[in-house]
Write a protein that holds these residues in place. Structure first.
Motif, mmCIF file in Angstrom:
data_model
loop_
_atom_site.group_PDB
_atom_site.id
_atom_site.type_symbol
_atom_site.label_atom_id
_atom_site.label_comp_id
_atom_site.label_asym_id
_atom_site.label_seq_id
_atom_site.Cartn_x
_atom_site.Cartn_y
_atom_site.Cartn_z
ATOM 1 N N TRP A 276 14.715 10.955 4.905
ATOM 2 C CA TRP A 276 14.388 10.696 3.506
ATOM 3 C C TRP A 276 15.462 9.842 2.854
ATOM 4 C CZ3 TRP A 276 11.176 10.443 -0.428
ATOM 5 C CH2 TRP A 276 11.640 10.590 -1.742
ATOM 6 N N ASN A 277 16.704 10.206 3.077
ATOM 7 C CA ASN A 277 17.811 9.482 2.445
ATOM 8 C C ASN A 277 17.980 8.068 2.989
ATOM 9 O OD1 ASN A 277 18.736 11.525 0.628
ATOM 10 N ND2 ASN A 277 19.570 12.640 2.386
ATOM 11 N N GLY A 278 17.331 7.782 4.123
ATOM 12 C CA GLY A 278 17.420 6.443 4.682
ATOM 13 C C GLY A 278 16.343 5.497 4.204
ATOM 14 N N THR A 279 15.394 5.974 3.417
ATOM 15 C CA THR A 279 14.329 5.095 2.916
ATOM 16 C C THR A 279 14.887 4.160 1.838
ATOM 17 O OG1 THR A 279 13.633 6.708 1.239
ATOM 18 C CG2 THR A 279 12.546 6.823 3.378
ATOM 19 N N GLU A 280 14.285 2.980 1.735
ATOM 20 C CA GLU A 280 14.784 1.961 0.797
ATOM 21 C C GLU A 280 14.718 2.435 -0.650
ATOM 22 O OE1 GLU A 280 16.293 -0.998 1.378
ATOM 23 O OE2 GLU A 280 16.304 -0.259 3.440
ATOM 24 N N ALA A 281 13.643 3.133 -1.017
ATOM 25 C CA ALA A 281 13.499 3.585 -2.401
ATOM 26 C C ALA A 281 14.612 4.553 -2.773
ATOM 27 C CB ALA A 281 12.129 4.243 -2.596
ATOM 28 N N VAL A 282 14.961 5.450 -1.831
ATOM 29 C CA VAL A 282 16.040 6.412 -2.100
ATOM 30 C C VAL A 282 17.373 5.685 -2.194
ATOM 31 C CG1 VAL A 282 17.296 8.413 -1.220
ATOM 32 C CG2 VAL A 282 14.798 8.320 -1.005
ATOM 33 N N LYS A 283 17.634 4.785 -1.264
ATOM 34 C CA LYS A 283 18.917 4.049 -1.278
ATOM 35 C C LYS A 283 19.064 3.192 -2.531
ATOM 36 C CE LYS A 283 18.422 2.271 2.910
ATOM 37 N NZ LYS A 283 18.724 1.541 4.175
ATOM 38 N N ASN A 284 17.924 2.709 -3.065
ATOM 39 C CA ASN A 284 17.975 1.888 -4.278
ATOM 40 C C ASN A 284 17.937 2.714 -5.564
ATOM 41 O OD1 ASN A 284 18.024 -0.488 -2.780
ATOM 42 N ND2 ASN A 284 15.783 -0.644 -2.712
ATOM 43 N N GLY A 285 17.832 4.004 -5.409
ATOM 44 C CA GLY A 285 17.783 4.870 -6.582
ATOM 45 C C GLY A 285 16.473 4.802 -7.332
ATOM 46 N N ASN A 286 15.408 4.411 -6.613
ATOM 47 C CA ASN A 286 14.098 4.244 -7.256
ATOM 48 C C ASN A 286 13.171 5.423 -6.995
ATOM 49 O OD1 ASN A 286 14.947 1.752 -8.190
ATOM 50 N ND2 ASN A 286 13.974 0.614 -6.525
ATOM 51 N N VAL A 287 13.701 6.625 -7.204
ATOM 52 C CA VAL A 287 12.925 7.849 -6.971
ATOM 53 C C VAL A 287 12.945 8.719 -8.220
ATOM 54 C CG1 VAL A 287 12.743 9.979 -5.635
ATOM 55 C CG2 VAL A 287 13.376 7.842 -4.497
ATOM 56 N N ILE A 288 11.767 9.178 -8.603
ATOM 57 C CA ILE A 288 11.630 10.129 -9.705
ATOM 58 C C ILE A 288 11.195 11.451 -9.098
ATOM 59 C CG2 ILE A 288 10.367 10.718 -11.801
ATOM 60 C CD1 ILE A 288 10.368 7.144 -10.730
ATOM 61 N N THR A 289 11.975 12.514 -9.284
ATOM 62 C CA THR A 289 11.583 13.833 -8.788
ATOM 63 C C THR A 289 11.027 14.651 -9.947
ATOM 64 O OG1 THR A 289 13.830 14.684 -9.107
ATOM 65 C CG2 THR A 289 13.276 13.810 -6.936
ATOM 66 N N LEU A 290 9.887 15.285 -9.691
ATOM 67 C CA LEU A 290 9.197 16.054 -10.716
ATOM 68 C C LEU A 290 8.799 17.415 -10.157
ATOM 69 C CD1 LEU A 290 6.825 13.205 -11.998
ATOM 70 C CD2 LEU A 290 8.882 14.064 -13.156
ATOM 71 N N PRO A 291 8.750 18.451 -10.978
ATOM 72 C CA PRO A 291 8.392 19.781 -10.490
ATOM 73 C C PRO A 291 6.918 19.877 -10.095
ATOM 74 C CG PRO A 291 8.601 19.802 -12.881
ATOM 75 C CD PRO A 291 9.080 18.458 -12.420
ATOM 76 N N ALA A 292 6.648 20.674 -9.053
ATOM 77 C CA ALA A 292 5.272 20.858 -8.590
ATOM 78 C C ALA A 292 4.390 21.392 -9.704
ATOM 79 C CB ALA A 292 5.245 21.788 -7.384
ATOM 80 N N SER A 293 4.954 22.240 -10.516
ATOM 81 C CA SER A 293 4.250 22.732 -11.704
ATOM 82 C C SER A 293 4.807 22.022 -12.924
ATOM 83 C CB SER A 293 4.455 24.243 -11.846
ATOM 84 O OG SER A 293 3.980 24.709 -13.092
#
Length: 321
Positions: A276-293
């Protein structure tokens, strides 16, 4: 003279008596008319056939999952199963203001609900889905029952299905058109800010599995409603079940921006993964984490979709804060 006064008084008594009778008759007639209006019915056609329902139902119990649609169409729901997918005792946040006054009876994807709780609400109309079909005969003894089919693939189809049964197609079409115009507008703004060709991925990490939103849920908000680009390497969704991938399969999806919907436990496993940490989006900081609920359910609700469209630009803007 005395006889004359007595005669006049008798006439007054007679007049007032007649007026009183007239008023009583009018009041009685008005009460009868109101009672008649309350009992007026109409015949609608649902998935089981024709059913006679109140013309103006005032105490609707809906366990089909269509309570948000019914509220948009102008119906008040007093009992509902539009609860949170991870906690059946509460409403998802985007429905709290809309349905907060209603009693939660369960979760709409369950085949059975508490019949005694439904009886206690004294409904004049009950709405169920094909999921609860085996409750039909039992519930029909309580109040008229309308059965709908919520396919959960095309939200517009489900919306119009419910609206057509209740004769509210015009109101539904107006709401859908207004929402889609808003979604297209927001999509255009996102393209202008983050690039025309930028692609977006949303997935759910839950129970140790990774579920990709493509042809349902949040995926259709991105691709169908807002017109944003779909990344390469996406598994295609063929039915209501979301496609499942491994960490390796997730890494093969080449997305510029990722919305990771996750439980706390699954988010911890995700962020600990070197893949996961090796994906381009993660390395570029282009990830939004949101709660399942509440985000897992949100894309399946018209009101939830609107709320997400209204907040997505703020979510993207907050990525690097």
């Amino acid at each position: 003279m005395k006889k004359y006064i007595l005669l006049v008084m008798s006439i007054f008594v007679l007049v007032f008596s007649l007026v009183g009778c007239g008023n009583n008759n009018q009041a009685g007639q008005q009460s009868a008319n109101e009672g008649q209006e309350a009992k007026e019915t109409r015949v609608v056609k649902d998935v089981k056939g024709e059913v006679e329902i109140p013309m103006h139902p005032e105490r609707i119990v809906d366990i089909s999952g269509a309570s948000d649609i019914l509220s948009i169409l102008g119906y008040d729901v007093i009992g509902t199963a539009n609860s949170d997918g991870y906690d059946y005792t509460k409403f998802p946040s985007y429905l709290e203001d809309v349905l907060g006054h209603a009693q939660i009876l369960g979760y709409s994807m369950l085949a059975e609900m508490d019949v005694e709780a439904i009886i206690a609400l004294e409904p004049d109309l009950i709405v169920i889905s094909t999921v609860q079909e085996k409750m039909y005969d039992q519930l029909s003894k309580i109040a008229p029952v309308v059965m709908v089919e919520m396919k959960q693939m095309d939200w517009k189809e489900d919306f119009m299905h419910v609206a057509t049964i209740f004769g509210e197609e015009e109101k539904a079409t107006e709401w859908i058109d207004t929402y889609l115009a808003k979604a297209k507008e927001v999509g255009a703004s996102i393209k202008e800010t983050y690039g025309e060709e930028s692609s977006y991925l949303s997935f759910l990490a839950s129970g140790g599995s990774l579920f990709i939103f493509d042809g349902a849920g949040l995926g259709t908000i991105f691709y169908d409603d807002m017109g944003l680009a779909k990344p390469e390497g996406m598994p295609q969704q063929e039915n209501v079940s979301l496609p499942v991938v491994t960490f390796e399969g997730l890494a093969e999806i080449n997305a510029d921006y990722i919305f990771a919907i996750a439980t706390d436990e699954d988010l911890a496993a995700l962020t600990a993964s070197s893949i996961w940490n090796g994906t381009e989006a993660v390395k570029n900081g282009n990830v939004i984490t949101l709660p399942a609920s509440p985000y897992f359910n949100q894309g399946y609700s018209p009101i939830g979709r609107l709320v997400f469209v209204e907040e997505i630009e703020a979510l993207l803007a907050g990525m690097h804060e």
